[in-house]
Design a protein around this motif. Structure first.
Motif, PDB file in Angstrom:
ATOM      1  N   THR A  43       0.811  -1.212   0.000  1.00  0.00           N
ATOM      2  CA  THR A  43       0.000   0.000   0.000  1.00  0.00           C
ATOM      3  C   THR A  43       0.850   1.272   0.000  1.00  0.00           C
ATOM      4  O   THR A  43       0.309   2.369  -0.068  1.00  0.00           O
ATOM      5  CB  THR A  43      -0.926   0.036   1.229  1.00  0.00           C
ATOM      6  N   ILE A  44       2.167   1.130   0.067  1.00  0.00           N
ATOM      7  CA  ILE A  44       3.048   2.297   0.082  1.00  0.00           C
ATOM      8  C   ILE A  44       3.678   2.453  -1.295  1.00  0.00           C
ATOM      9  O   ILE A  44       4.417   1.584  -1.760  1.00  0.00           O
ATOM     10  CB  ILE A  44       4.158   2.152   1.140  1.00  0.00           C
ATOM     11  N   ALA A  45       3.361   3.556  -1.984  1.00  0.00           N
ATOM     12  CA  ALA A  45       3.818   3.725  -3.356  1.00  0.00           C
ATOM     13  C   ALA A  45       5.045   4.608  -3.477  1.00  0.00           C
ATOM     14  O   ALA A  45       5.769   4.533  -4.462  1.00  0.00           O
ATOM     15  CB  ALA A  45       2.684   4.314  -4.207  1.00  0.00           C
ATOM     16  N   ARG A  61      12.088   2.188   1.291  1.00  0.00           N
ATOM     17  CA  ARG A  61      12.844   1.940   2.515  1.00  0.00           C
ATOM     18  C   ARG A  61      12.090   1.033   3.481  1.00  0.00           C
ATOM     19  O   ARG A  61      12.700   0.246   4.198  1.00  0.00           O
ATOM     20  CB  ARG A  61      13.187   3.266   3.199  1.00  0.00           C
ATOM     21  N   SER A  62      10.757   1.158   3.497  1.00  0.00           N
ATOM     22  CA  SER A  62       9.970   0.387   4.462  1.00  0.00           C
ATOM     23  C   SER A  62       9.570  -0.991   3.951  1.00  0.00           C
ATOM     24  O   SER A  62       8.938  -1.760   4.678  1.00  0.00           O
ATOM     25  CB  SER A  62       8.705   1.166   4.841  1.00  0.00           C
ATOM     26  N   ILE A  63       9.913  -1.327   2.703  1.00  0.00           N
ATOM     27  CA  ILE A  63       9.573  -2.633   2.147  1.00  0.00           C
ATOM     28  C   ILE A  63      10.617  -3.648   2.602  1.00  0.00           C
ATOM     29  O   ILE A  63      11.799  -3.531   2.274  1.00  0.00           O
ATOM     30  CB  ILE A  63       9.510  -2.588   0.613  1.00  0.00           C
ATOM     31  N   LEU A 118       5.709   1.711  -5.966  1.00  0.00           N
ATOM     32  CA  LEU A 118       5.397   0.346  -5.561  1.00  0.00           C
ATOM     33  C   LEU A 118       6.627  -0.555  -5.712  1.00  0.00           C
ATOM     34  O   LEU A 118       6.794  -1.293  -6.681  1.00  0.00           O
ATOM     35  CB  LEU A 118       4.213  -0.201  -6.367  1.00  0.00           C
ATOM     36  N   ALA A 119       7.474  -0.501  -4.699  1.00  0.00           N
ATOM     37  CA  ALA A 119       8.822  -1.070  -4.783  1.00  0.00           C
ATOM     38  C   ALA A 119       8.853  -2.581  -4.942  1.00  0.00           C
ATOM     39  O   ALA A 119       9.806  -3.121  -5.513  1.00  0.00           O
ATOM     40  CB  ALA A 119       9.614  -0.678  -3.531  1.00  0.00           C
TER      41      ALA A 119
END
Length: 276
Positions: A95-97, A101-103, A169-170
């Motif tokens: 959900t983080i596009a 860093r947070s993936i 969207l990593a």
């Protein structure tokens, strides 16, 4: 007597996958629906059987598990002993596009295991079954004055415009680039056997996944949707519907696309072409 045709649809409990299963059932095609969501999957299969008077079944399937995919392909043979069509729609997304860093490595691997590895396994086992089948001559209307070579089956993968460009969207974007390559390879590997492999590349489409990502900005009729910066980037000024993506997948599987193979067909209302 009209020949019964059979389709396998992954990710069929909701969203684009359910819309694809619905569209195929509306064409009189028997459908094996697969998904992780057992309750929604059984409900969808029952609904389609009653609405369209076709044979349906549901099988709980995790496409990241190779044995589950083998079982799904085997189960699809219970109708007629053939698998005519396969639509590979199962997918997940973060959900983080805006950053990566947070993936976590664990999440990246999970997304890849479904969207890329899972898609590859589905395509591989579906095509292996189709290669065993006798060719079926496509029906052209109006007919050609030349004979049409028989085909053993058709596969449509649901990729994304994220497989052609980058929207952020990593984890999702790399997995969809892989999915595009898997589709191209499938067309090359299985085309000589009379098996077509193409892909639908949806743009912004209203699904549970999109709503989880965008909230009310993905809900038509809300002020947030009307003012959404996403919609302003789409030439048609709206997001697509799951049913509109299903229409394209249905075409890619049908005899009307009998010469299409290896195509990555963008269906995004004029987003990718204009914004890039």
């Amino acid at each position: 007597m009209k020949q019964e045709l059979v389709a396998l649809v992954t990710g069929a409990a909701n969203g684009i996958g359910k819309a694809i299963a619905t569209k195929l059932a509306s064409r009189g095609i028997s459908v094996l629906l697969t998904d992780l969501n057992k309750q929604q999957g059984h409900a969808a299969a029952s609904e389609l059987a009653k609405r369209y008077n076709v044979r349906t079944e549901f099988l709980q399937t995790d496409v990241s598990q190779e044995e589950d995919i083998r079982k799904a392909v085997d189960a699809s043979l219970s109708f007629t002993g053939r698998l005519d069509y396969a639509a590979n729609c199962a997918g997940i997304c973060e959900t983080i596009a805006s950053e990566e860093r947070s993936i976590s490595t664990e999440w990246f691997d999970k997304v890849y295991s479904v969207n890329a590895r899972g898609l590859w396994l589905c395509q591989k086992y579906e095509a292996q079954q189709m290669e065993k089948q006798a060719p079926r001559e496509p029906v052209l209307d109006p007919p050609s004055r030349y004979p049409v070579p028989g085909q053993r089956g058709a596969i449509a993968n649901v990729v994304s415009i994220s497989g052609l460009t980058s929207l952020g969207l990593a984890a999702y974007t790399p997995s969809k680039h892989a999915a595009a390559g898997i589709t191209k390879n499938g067309a090359k590997f299985y085309g000589p056997s009379g098996i077509r492999v193409n892909a639908c590349c949806p743009g912004w489409t209203i699904t549970n996944m999109t709503e989880a990502h965008l909230g009310d900005r993905a809900v038509p009729g809300t002020p947030e949707y009307a003012e959404s910066p996403v919609n302003r980037k789409i030439a048609l000024r709206r997001m697509g519907l799951a049913e509109e993506q299903a229409n394209l997948v249905s075409f890619l599987l049908s005899d009307e696309s009998s010469y299409m193979n290896g195509a990555l067909v963008v269906n995004d209302g004029g987003f990718y072409e204009i914004d890039n």
